[in-house]
Motif scaffolding. Structure first.
Motif, PDB file in Angstrom:
ATOM      1  N   PRO A   1       0.795  -1.230   0.000  1.00  0.00           N
ATOM      2  CA  PRO A   1       0.000   0.000   0.000  1.00  0.00           C
ATOM      3  C   PRO A   1       0.824   1.273   0.000  1.00  0.00           C
ATOM      4  CG  PRO A   1      -0.125  -1.110   2.137  1.00  0.00           C
ATOM      5  CD  PRO A   1       0.523  -2.056   1.194  1.00  0.00           C
ATOM      6  N   TRP A   2       2.019   1.250   0.572  1.00  0.00           N
ATOM      7  CA  TRP A   2       2.820   2.476   0.588  1.00  0.00           C
ATOM      8  C   TRP A   2       3.437   2.758  -0.771  1.00  0.00           C
ATOM      9  CZ3 TRP A   2       1.976   6.076   3.841  1.00  0.00           C
ATOM     10  CH2 TRP A   2       1.475   5.772   5.109  1.00  0.00           C
ATOM     11  N   LEU A   3       3.694   1.721  -1.540  1.00  0.00           N
ATOM     12  CA  LEU A   3       4.108   1.941  -2.923  1.00  0.00           C
ATOM     13  C   LEU A   3       2.949   2.546  -3.709  1.00  0.00           C
ATOM     14  CD1 LEU A   3       5.971   1.701  -5.367  1.00  0.00           C
ATOM     15  CD2 LEU A   3       5.251  -0.694  -5.595  1.00  0.00           C
ATOM     16  N   ASP A   4       1.741   2.032  -3.498  1.00  0.00           N
ATOM     17  CA  ASP A   4       0.561   2.607  -4.158  1.00  0.00           C
ATOM     18  C   ASP A   4       0.405   4.074  -3.781  1.00  0.00           C
ATOM     19  OD1 ASP A   4       0.080   0.074  -5.142  1.00  0.00           O
ATOM     20  OD2 ASP A   4      -1.408  -0.428  -3.600  1.00  0.00           O
ATOM     21  N   TRP A   5       0.562   4.364  -2.503  1.00  0.00           N
ATOM     22  CA  TRP A   5       0.431   5.737  -1.996  1.00  0.00           C
ATOM     23  C   TRP A   5       1.434   6.665  -2.678  1.00  0.00           C
ATOM     24  CZ3 TRP A   5       4.094   8.376   1.236  1.00  0.00           C
ATOM     25  CH2 TRP A   5       3.627   9.580   1.784  1.00  0.00           C
ATOM     26  N   ALA A   6       2.689   6.255  -2.706  1.00  0.00           N
ATOM     27  CA  ALA A   6       3.729   7.108  -3.293  1.00  0.00           C
ATOM     28  C   ALA A   6       3.538   7.275  -4.793  1.00  0.00           C
ATOM     29  CB  ALA A   6       5.112   6.514  -3.009  1.00  0.00           C
ATOM     30  N   ALA A   7       3.163   6.196  -5.480  1.00  0.00           N
ATOM     31  CA  ALA A   7       2.975   6.262  -6.930  1.00  0.00           C
ATOM     32  C   ALA A   7       1.814   7.161  -7.309  1.00  0.00           C
ATOM     33  CB  ALA A   7       2.755   4.857  -7.496  1.00  0.00           C
ATOM     34  N   ASN A   8       0.789   7.235  -6.448  1.00  0.00           N
ATOM     35  CA  ASN A   8      -0.346   8.123  -6.706  1.00  0.00           C
ATOM     36  C   ASN A   8      -0.028   9.567  -6.320  1.00  0.00           C
ATOM     37  OD1 ASN A   8      -2.110   6.183  -7.726  1.00  0.00           O
ATOM     38  ND2 ASN A   8      -2.841   5.610  -5.696  1.00  0.00           N
ATOM     39  N   LEU A   9       0.699   9.736  -5.223  1.00  0.00           N
ATOM     40  CA  LEU A   9       0.932  11.072  -4.683  1.00  0.00           C
ATOM     41  C   LEU A   9       1.999  11.846  -5.447  1.00  0.00           C
ATOM     42  CD1 LEU A   9       0.526  13.281  -2.587  1.00  0.00           C
ATOM     43  CD2 LEU A   9       2.099  12.030  -1.072  1.00  0.00           C
ATOM     44  N   ILE A  10       3.101  11.200  -5.781  1.00  0.00           N
ATOM     45  CA  ILE A  10       4.249  11.936  -6.317  1.00  0.00           C
ATOM     46  C   ILE A  10       3.937  12.646  -7.638  1.00  0.00           C
ATOM     47  CG2 ILE A  10       6.547  11.595  -7.347  1.00  0.00           C
ATOM     48  CD1 ILE A  10       7.188   9.808  -4.949  1.00  0.00           C
ATOM     49  N   PRO A  11       3.306  12.014  -8.630  1.00  0.00           N
ATOM     50  CA  PRO A  11       2.995  12.766  -9.860  1.00  0.00           C
ATOM     51  C   PRO A  11       2.087  13.965  -9.602  1.00  0.00           C
ATOM     52  CG  PRO A  11       2.809  10.410 -10.259  1.00  0.00           C
ATOM     53  CD  PRO A  11       2.939  10.585  -8.772  1.00  0.00           C
TER      54      PRO A  11
ATOM     55  N   GLY B   1      11.266  13.542   0.030  1.00  0.00           N
ATOM     56  CA  GLY B   1      10.659  13.392   1.343  1.00  0.00           C
ATOM     57  C   GLY B   1       9.481  12.431   1.320  1.00  0.00           C
ATOM     58  N   VAL B   2       8.675  12.492   0.277  1.00  0.00           N
ATOM     59  CA  VAL B   2       7.564  11.547   0.122  1.00  0.00           C
ATOM     60  C   VAL B   2       8.102  10.126  -0.030  1.00  0.00           C
ATOM     61  CG1 VAL B   2       5.636  10.857  -1.347  1.00  0.00           C
ATOM     62  CG2 VAL B   2       6.043  13.292  -0.879  1.00  0.00           C
ATOM     63  N   MET B   3       9.145   9.982  -0.841  1.00  0.00           N
ATOM     64  CA  MET B   3       9.737   8.656  -1.046  1.00  0.00           C
ATOM     65  C   MET B   3      10.296   8.112   0.268  1.00  0.00           C
ATOM     66  SD  MET B   3      11.606   9.481  -4.676  1.00  0.00           S
ATOM     67  CE  MET B   3      12.606   7.997  -4.652  1.00  0.00           C
ATOM     68  N   ALA B   4      10.962   8.969   1.037  1.00  0.00           N
ATOM     69  CA  ALA B   4      11.522   8.529   2.318  1.00  0.00           C
ATOM     70  C   ALA B   4      10.421   8.106   3.270  1.00  0.00           C
ATOM     71  CB  ALA B   4      12.371   9.642   2.930  1.00  0.00           C
ATOM     72  N   ALA B   5       9.314   8.837   3.272  1.00  0.00           N
ATOM     73  CA  ALA B   5       8.190   8.477   4.144  1.00  0.00           C
ATOM     74  C   ALA B   5       7.630   7.112   3.761  1.00  0.00           C
ATOM     75  CB  ALA B   5       7.107   9.542   4.056  1.00  0.00           C
ATOM     76  N   ALA B   6       7.533   6.830   2.468  1.00  0.00           N
ATOM     77  CA  ALA B   6       7.020   5.543   2.010  1.00  0.00           C
ATOM     78  C   ALA B   6       7.978   4.423   2.365  1.00  0.00           C
ATOM     79  CB  ALA B   6       6.772   5.575   0.510  1.00  0.00           C
ATOM     80  N   GLN B   7       9.278   4.689   2.270  1.00  0.00           N
ATOM     81  CA  GLN B   7      10.263   3.662   2.581  1.00  0.00           C
ATOM     82  C   GLN B   7      10.283   3.359   4.095  1.00  0.00           C
ATOM     83  OE1 GLN B   7      13.520   5.834   0.744  1.00  0.00           O
ATOM     84  NE2 GLN B   7      13.780   4.230  -0.783  1.00  0.00           N
TER      85      GLN B   7
END
Length: 203
Positions: free
Chosen positions: A153-163, A194-200
């Motif tokens: 789910p955190w990969l889904d979150w980051a992939a939706n949020l970052i663009p 920062g978003v990527m770090a939060a997801a990781q």
């Protein structure tokens, strides 16, 4: 009897400069440029063909020689902005060059960028284009983020949020007057990382 020298008809009179007729493709680009400016000021609904004709310094009849309707013209404006963006940024990688390329593309055509990502998203008749771009951006982001973030789910979150975040950050930068153009991409990249770090860290 008229005086040839006085009335300007004599042989020494300076000839009038020739009127240069634009080729069809050049005229179309002129209209698209004017329409982009006009639509970006007021949006699709509030902008009439008379507004675009005035912006282009042409008649409505000239607009109809190139476009069947306002909707046809607006679609052409969006398609051109989309093509320019694709040429400037590419479509496959979300790497260190992606955000600088996006910022450069937005700075080169701020009106077209705003039309794509601010106005078209609010207009049901043209929403299909932005939905297509959004879906493709999410797929590209997901494919590249999967190298760093585990499936879930955190990969889904980051992939939706970052663009979405990146586009909004660039638009906000345009609206702020394009401050620190040499540093803008780096600052936006910091926020994205920062978003990527939060997801990781959510593993």
């Amino acid at each position: 009897m008229s005086n040839p020298e006085a009335d300007g008809t004599g042989s020494d009179a300076a000839p009038a400069p020739p009127v240069r007729r634009l080729r069809r493709a050049e005229r179309r680009e002129q209209i698209l440029d004017a329409a982009t400016r006009a639509f970006a000021r007021a949006g699709y609904t509030a902008t009439g063909l008379d507004d675009i004709a005035a912006e282009a310094e042409l008649t409505r009849a000239m607009l109809y020689r190139h476009f069947d309707s306002k909707a046809d013209l607006y679609r052409a404006v969006l398609d051109r902005a989309c093509l320019r963006l694709s040429e400037a940024t590419g479509a496959d990688d979300f790497d260190d060059n992606a955000i600088p390329a996006l910022v450069r593309a937005a700075a080169a055509d701020p009106d077209g960028f705003r039309l794509l990502f601010r106005y078209a998203a609010r207009e049901p008749d043209f929403r299909d284009l932005i939905d297509s771009i959004t879906a493709e951006s999410r797929e590209v982001a997901r494919r590249n983020l999967a190298r760093r973030i585990p499936e879930g789910p955190w990969l889904d979150w980051a992939a939706n949020l970052i663009p979405t975040f990146t586009l909004e950050a660039v638009i906000a930068w345009l609206d702020a007057g394009q401050p620190d153009p040499d540093q803008a991409a780096a600052r936006i990249s910091q926020a994205v990382h920062g978003v990527m770090a939060a997801a990781q860290s959510a593993r």
